[in-house]
Each structure stands twice: as C-alpha cells, then as structure tokens.
Design an enzyme around this catalytic site. Structure first.
Site, PDB file in Angstrom:
ATOM      1  N   HIS A 285     -23.380 -26.768  16.320  1.00  0.00           N
ATOM      2  CA  HIS A 285     -23.193 -27.115  15.040  1.00  0.00           C
ATOM      3  C   HIS A 285     -24.578 -28.093  14.698  1.00  0.00           C
ATOM      4  O   HIS A 285     -25.773 -27.546  14.889  1.00  0.00           O
ATOM      5  CB  HIS A 285     -21.921 -27.767  14.722  1.00  0.00           C
ATOM      6  N   HIS A 324     -25.386 -17.360  12.865  1.00  0.00           N
ATOM      7  CA  HIS A 324     -24.688 -18.146  11.814  1.00  0.00           C
ATOM      8  C   HIS A 324     -23.512 -17.370  11.634  1.00  0.00           C
ATOM      9  O   HIS A 324     -23.220 -16.133  11.887  1.00  0.00           O
ATOM     10  CB  HIS A 324     -25.405 -18.416  10.786  1.00  0.00           C
ATOM     11  N   ASP A 380     -31.179 -25.063  11.267  1.00  0.00           N
ATOM     12  CA  ASP A 380     -31.635 -26.137  12.183  1.00  0.00           C
ATOM     13  C   ASP A 380     -32.864 -25.681  12.691  1.00  0.00           C
ATOM     14  O   ASP A 380     -33.458 -26.365  13.555  1.00  0.00           O
ATOM     15  CB  ASP A 380     -30.619 -26.226  13.417  1.00  0.00           C
TER      16      ASP A 380
HETATM   17  C1  SDX Z   1     -24.867 -25.050  11.441  1.00  0.00           C
HETATM   18  O1  SDX Z   1     -21.108 -23.157   9.767  1.00  0.00           O
HETATM   19  C2  SDX Z   1     -21.697 -23.641   8.953  1.00  0.00           C
HETATM   20  O2  SDX Z   1     -22.060 -23.472   7.816  1.00  0.00           O
HETATM   21  C3  SDX Z   1     -22.826 -24.320  10.025  1.00  0.00           C
HETATM   22  C4  SDX Z   1     -24.068 -25.075   9.312  1.00  0.00           C
HETATM   23  C5  SDX Z   1     -23.686 -25.926   8.152  1.00  0.00           C
HETATM   24  O3  SDX Z   1     -24.601 -26.231   7.335  1.00  0.00           O
HETATM   25  O4  SDX Z   1     -22.604 -26.575   8.300  1.00  0.00           O
HETATM   26  O5  SDX Z   1     -24.975 -24.042   8.844  1.00  0.00           O
HETATM   27  C6  SDX Z   1     -24.875 -25.792  10.351  1.00  0.00           C
HETATM   28  O6  SDX Z   1     -24.282 -25.419  12.626  1.00  0.00           O
HETATM   29  C7  SDX Z   1     -25.911 -23.963  11.774  1.00  0.00           C
HETATM   30  C8  SDX Z   1     -25.806 -23.479  13.248  1.00  0.00           C
HETATM   31  C9  SDX Z   1     -26.520 -24.132  14.265  1.00  0.00           C
HETATM   32  N1  SDX Z   1     -26.370 -23.570  15.766  1.00  0.00           N
HETATM   33  C10 SDX Z   1     -27.039 -22.858  16.369  1.00  0.00           C
HETATM   34  O7  SDX Z   1     -28.358 -22.820  16.020  1.00  0.00           O
HETATM   35  C11 SDX Z   1     -26.797 -22.801  17.783  1.00  0.00           C
HETATM   36  C12 SDX Z   1     -27.323 -21.476  18.364  1.00  0.00           C
HETATM   37  N2  SDX Z   1     -26.224 -20.422  17.513  1.00  0.00           N
HETATM   38  C13 SDX Z   1     -25.168 -19.953  18.018  1.00  0.00           C
HETATM   39  O8  SDX Z   1     -24.658 -20.715  19.067  1.00  0.00           O
HETATM   40  C14 SDX Z   1     -24.149 -19.034  17.040  1.00  0.00           C
HETATM   41  O9  SDX Z   1     -25.028 -18.394  16.484  1.00  0.00           O
HETATM   42  C15 SDX Z   1     -23.341 -19.958  16.181  1.00  0.00           C
HETATM   43  C16 SDX Z   1     -22.718 -21.064  16.676  1.00  0.00           C
HETATM   44  C17 SDX Z   1     -24.123 -20.507  15.120  1.00  0.00           C
HETATM   45  C18 SDX Z   1     -22.224 -18.893  15.359  1.00  0.00           C
HETATM   46  O10 SDX Z   1     -21.812 -18.377  16.395  1.00  0.00           O
HETATM   47  P1  SDX Z   1     -20.469 -17.300  16.167  1.00  0.00           P
HETATM   48  O11 SDX Z   1     -20.493 -16.979  14.780  1.00  0.00           O
HETATM   49  O12 SDX Z   1     -19.438 -17.382  16.997  1.00  0.00           O
HETATM   50  O13 SDX Z   1     -21.324 -15.997  16.888  1.00  0.00           O
HETATM   51  P2  SDX Z   1     -21.118 -15.768  18.243  1.00  0.00           P
HETATM   52  O14 SDX Z   1     -21.128 -16.920  19.203  1.00  0.00           O
HETATM   53  O15 SDX Z   1     -19.794 -14.984  18.714  1.00  0.00           O
HETATM   54  O16 SDX Z   1     -22.356 -14.495  18.764  1.00  0.00           O
HETATM   55  C19 SDX Z   1     -22.144 -13.181  18.222  1.00  0.00           C
HETATM   56  C20 SDX Z   1     -23.113 -12.622  19.318  1.00  0.00           C
HETATM   57  C21 SDX Z   1     -22.709 -12.910  20.746  1.00  0.00           C
HETATM   58  O17 SDX Z   1     -23.407 -11.935  21.366  1.00  0.00           O
HETATM   59  P3  SDX Z   1     -22.188 -10.713  22.168  1.00  0.00           P
HETATM   60  O18 SDX Z   1     -21.408 -11.809  23.030  1.00  0.00           O
HETATM   61  O19 SDX Z   1     -21.583 -10.253  21.145  1.00  0.00           O
HETATM   62  O20 SDX Z   1     -23.218  -9.914  23.203  1.00  0.00           O
HETATM   63  O21 SDX Z   1     -24.379 -13.162  19.144  1.00  0.00           O
HETATM   64  C22 SDX Z   1     -24.891 -13.917  20.213  1.00  0.00           C
HETATM   65  C23 SDX Z   1     -23.887 -13.905  21.035  1.00  0.00           C
HETATM   66  O22 SDX Z   1     -24.043 -14.431  22.379  1.00  0.00           O
HETATM   67  N3  SDX Z   1     -25.546 -15.151  19.631  1.00  0.00           N
HETATM   68  C24 SDX Z   1     -26.582 -15.467  20.190  1.00  0.00           C
HETATM   69  C25 SDX Z   1     -26.939 -16.540  19.299  1.00  0.00           C
HETATM   70  N4  SDX Z   1     -26.071 -16.721  18.480  1.00  0.00           N
HETATM   71  C26 SDX Z   1     -25.138 -15.817  18.737  1.00  0.00           C
HETATM   72  N5  SDX Z   1     -27.601 -15.118  21.249  1.00  0.00           N
HETATM   73  C27 SDX Z   1     -28.576 -15.730  21.398  1.00  0.00           C
HETATM   74  N6  SDX Z   1     -28.962 -16.997  20.708  1.00  0.00           N
HETATM   75  C28 SDX Z   1     -28.203 -17.426  19.662  1.00  0.00           C
HETATM   76  N7  SDX Z   1     -28.489 -18.214  18.889  1.00  0.00           N
END
Ligand code: SDX
Length: 446
Positions: A285, A324, A380
């Site tokens: 997050h 996201h 971010d």
């Molecule tokens: C914020 O919710 C909000 O509004 C949050 C926010 C706010 O203003 O409050 O916008 C702020 O928290 C932004 C997000 C910051 N986090 C990151 O940047 C961390 C990296 N991102 C991820 O961990 C991920 O994308 C999330 C946590 C942000 C979202 O996760 P989801 O929606 O649960 O998606 P997922 O983890 O199920 O991923 C779907 C697929 C997966 O691949 P498969 O298992 O289907 O093969 O996408 C892949 C994930 O492995 N994936 C990524 C990835 N994010 C998702 N692979 C590589 N790098 C990434 N960053």
C-alpha cells in the site's frame, strides 16, 4: 431515494431500480427460485441469506477474500473508474484540482462536499493554522522511540496517543466535536511527521510557523536549522502541495477500509486514523513509494533492467509502484507526479534514478507480461523520486503519503459515522477447522 436500510423483503419497486431489476437465482440443491433485487449495480448480500436447504440452514453467504468484489458502503467522496483511469474528488477531476486548487482547499472539499467560498476557506485555513501545535508531552513520547525507529511506526503511535489528549473525541455523534477533531488531525499530522523525522536525525524539533502555508510549514519543521526564519522554496512547496492533493483520498483503499472498520466500533477518530496509518505502512500500500526507490537503487543502471524484468516474471521480484486493484490503466496521479518531477528537479537537480524509472516504465509497458496483467505505474512509482530529491530519507516517504491521506481518511470517517446504513463492521467466515473435540490431558498427548 429511500434512505432507510432495505431488508430482503423490500419490494422490488422500492429498491431504487425499476420493476424487473432483479437477479433470478435457482438453487439446484432445492429447486427453489429467488428474485434478488438489484440496486445501483449491486445485490445486498443479506438477500442471499433467505437461500437455504432447510430451516436449520444459516443461509447463503457471499465469499469474497480481500473484498475483490464487495461494496462495503455507499460513498459520495471519491469516484474512480479503473478502466478509464478517472479519479474525481466530490465530482471534480483530479487533474483540475492538482492544477488550480490547494491541499487545504481540497481537504475542505473532501470533508464538506463543496468547494469553499472565500470566507469559508479563510476560516478553514485559520482554524488549521491555530491547531498545528501538539501537547508538549508528545515530544517526550516520540523521544521514547529508538533513534532509528521507522517514522511510520512513530507516527501511528503518536496519532494513537493523541486520542488520550482529547478524551472527549469519542463523542463522535456531536457534530461540533467531530468538527474540531477534524481540524486537529489535519493540522497536527505534519507536526508529528516532522517531529518523527527530526527524532531520526537527532535534531531539535521545530515548532510550526503560522506565517507559512501548509506545505511550506512542513518544510520548515523538517529543515529549519539556525536561520531565524525558514523560507521554503515556493516551487518545492507547490510541488509538495500538489502531492498532498494527489494522495488525499482514493475511495475504499486498504487504509481507508481500516479507518472505516475501526471507526465503526464508535471509537474516536484518532484511534481510527492510527489504524489507517498502520495499514498504509505496508509495502503493498503506501509503503510502496519507499520500496520503489529501494528497487531502483538495487537495479542501479539501465543495463540491469532486463535481468530485473526477468526476475519479476520468474516471481523473484515485484515491480513496485506498478499494478493496482482498481486501475487497469495508467494511474492518473502517476501522470501528474511525473510532470511534478520536472518542477522539483529544476530546483534540486535531476534525481539520477529518474532515468532508470522512465526506462523501466517504457520496457514494462511494452512487455506482454505487464500489459496482459494490465499493470501500469501507480501513484507510488514516481513520488519517491521527488521525496528523495527533497532530501528525505526513504522511511519518510510513506509518512508524506499519510499527511496527504489524512483529509481523505477523515472525510470517509465522517461519512461512515453519519451513514444510517452503517453499524459495527463484523464479517462472517467459512469455518474450516475441527469440531467437537474433547480435551486431552497433557500426560495423554503423544
Ligand atoms: C496504493 O487501493 C488503492 O487505491 C491504493 C492506493 C491509494 O491511493 O490508496 O492507490 C495506493 O497502495 C498503490 C499500490 C502500491 N503498491 C505497489 O505498487 C506494490 C506493487 N503492486 C502490487 O503488489 C499489486 O499490484 C497491488 C497490491 C497494488 C494490487 O494487487 P492485486 O490487485 O491484488 O493484484 P494481484 O496481486 O492479484 O496481481 C494480479 C497479477 C498477479 O499475477 P498472476 O498471479 O495472475 O500471474 O499481477 C501480478 C500478480 O503477480 N502483479 C504483479 C505486480 N502487481 C500485480 N507482478 C509484478 N509486479 C507487480 N507490481
């Protein structure tokens, strides 16, 4: 529109849908059929409870780990369209607010629902300036932390402690009480954030300077040394103010959900916001902006990007700052922050990690692994580069996020407290454990 909580027996016509807006369900276990009202594109989970196999059956639950497809509330604060990359605060596009507004004006908009008149804004800014100080005991509270304590840990501790300095803050149904706690939280967050930073630096705490505006005052409390009057660079102060606008609210994200759930127990807003800070702390997050810069430093040069991308695809790495839960398009905030980088770097000099970040984005957005998963830069991805260029240590990056998000947490808390449909948050579960076991004395356990 009916504001009374609806029950499963609400006639379809009253469900704010036209007659026929229903979901027809047939339970193959019993052959029974049900018409579930559809309202605002949703069905009420409680309406599923009538679906039973016999009278002893509790009724059907909706199972949704991580709330991937669950609306927890009705809200008028922020509108998101993840596919189109649209973000609006109270209906105003984030791009227009970032260009024309100020953080305190946006905070007023989020809290009160309308842009302020001149007299309203002047009063709001005055009230916030008059509440930037914290009780002196909070200084010794923060001094109790280790010198290298993470400032997010100090901030969540200090904000939680604020509830003990305002014991009447639990009068959450008193609008005047809610109003003063709202002012205090928005006013004091930068002060506590700066005190945490100065504690890490081993430097004396700097008191607020009410001659400075919100972002400039924070810069003064962070960086003032022996000069009699700290003069923030207006370009830096403006860029910081825009960052606070962009981070102000984001509908039902993890930390806002935490604030609403904690607040639903009718605890004071300081305790609820402390829970929001704790949720934001996490690397998935708000902690991601810190992890993005660590990731870029680990990559070190453009030449290492292909190996890093291979590591992401192999599951050894995560591309922090990408992806996201809602945005399946470019996060509109990331686009604005990328532009704000230019303004800041004009003053501070270009952050060398920017070249790696832009090349990483270019490669990722051309790679099917990311495109197929609809992974784009989020808020971010670039923000940490600005904070680093301002000289802040990486641990302070999520603290800057928390300062901006405070007005959103408060706006959402206020909406929840006054929502007649809301009550204490208490989800159900699908039990997977043992049942009915008899106690075994330890002497008889193998
Ligand atoms: C914020 O919710 C909000 O509004 C949050 C926010 C706010 O203003 O409050 O916008 C702020 O928290 C932004 C997000 C910051 N986090 C990151 O940047 C961390 C990296 N991102 C991820 O961990 C991920 O994308 C999330 C946590 C942000 C979202 O996760 P989801 O929606 O649960 O998606 P997922 O983890 O199920 O991923 C779907 C697929 C997966 O691949 P498969 O298992 O289907 O093969 O996408 C892949 C994930 O492995 N994936 C990524 C990835 N994010 C998702 N692979 C590589 N790098 C990434 N960053």
């Amino acid at each position: 529109m009916s504001t009374e909580p609806e029950t499963a027996s609400t006639p379809v016509a009253e469900a704010n849908g036209t007659a026929g807006d229903t979901l027809s369900i047939t339970d193959s276990r019993t052959g029974a059929s049900y018409e579930i009202p559809i309202r605002d594109g949703a069905v009420r989970s409680l309406d599923l409870r009538q679906i039973k196999v016999d009278d002893d059956d509790f009724g059907l639950l909706a199972y949704d780990p991580a709330f991937m497809n669950t609306a927890s509330c009705r809200s008028a604060v922020t509108y998101l369209d993840g596919d189109l990359g649209v973000l609006e605060y109270r209906g105003y596009p984030i791009e227009q607010l970032a260009e024309h507004s100020s953080y305190l004006e946006v905070a007023f908009l989020l809290v009160h629902g309308e842009l302020p008149r001149t007299d309203e804004l002047d009063a709001w800014v005055y009230d916030i300036k008059m509440h930037t100080f914290v009780h002196e005991n909070l200084k010794s509270f923060i001094q109790g932390f280790r010198h290298d304590a993470h400032p997010m840990g100090m901030l969540l501790g200090a904000v939680g402690a604020l509830s003990t300095f305002y014991p009447d803050a639990n009068q959450i149904h008193d609008p005047d009480n809610r109003a003063i706690q709202t002012i205090r939280l928005i006013a004091k967050m930068p002060t506590l954030a700066a005190f945490s930073y100065r504690h890490n630096m081993g430097q004396p705490y700097v008191y607020p300077d009410n001659d400075l505006e919100y972002a400039g005052n924070l810069l003064g409390m962070l960086y003032k040394m022996t000069e009699l009057k700290y003069q923030p660079d207006p370009r830096i102060a403006k860029a910081l103010d825009v960052l606070f606008i962009l981070h102000a609210d984001h509908e039902q994200n993890c930390s806002t959900t935490a604030v609403r759930a904690i607040g639903s127990s009718q605890v004071d807003p300081y305790s609820a916001v402390a829970g929001g800070i704790a949720a934001l702390y996490g690397p998935s997050h708000g902690g991601a902006n810190e992890e993005v810069v660590r990731m870029l430093m680990r990559i070190g040069s453009n030449e290492n990007i292909p190996d890093f991308i291979d590591g992401v695809k192999a599951g050894r790495e995560r591309l922090m700052g990408f992806g996201h839960r809602v945005y399946k398009n470019y996060d509109p905030r990331a686009r604005i922050i990328k532009k704000a980088c230019d303004d800041v770097f004009e003053v501070t000099g270009i952050n060398p990690l920017l070249a790696i970040a832009t090349e990483l984005e270019k490669i990722a957005l051309g790679d099917d692994y990311f495109v197929s998963r609809r992974l784009y830069p989020n808020v971010d991805f670039y923000s940490g580069l600005i904070y680093q260029a301002l000289g802040l240590p990486m641990a302070m990056f999520p603290v800057m996020f928390a300062i901006g998000r405070t007005s959103g947490w408060i706006a959402q808390w206020l909406e929840m407290v006054q929502d007649p449909e809301q009550k204490i948050a208490r989800p159900r579960q699908i039990y997977t454990g043992e049942r009915g076991r008899d106690y075994v004395p330890i002497s008889q356990r193998d």
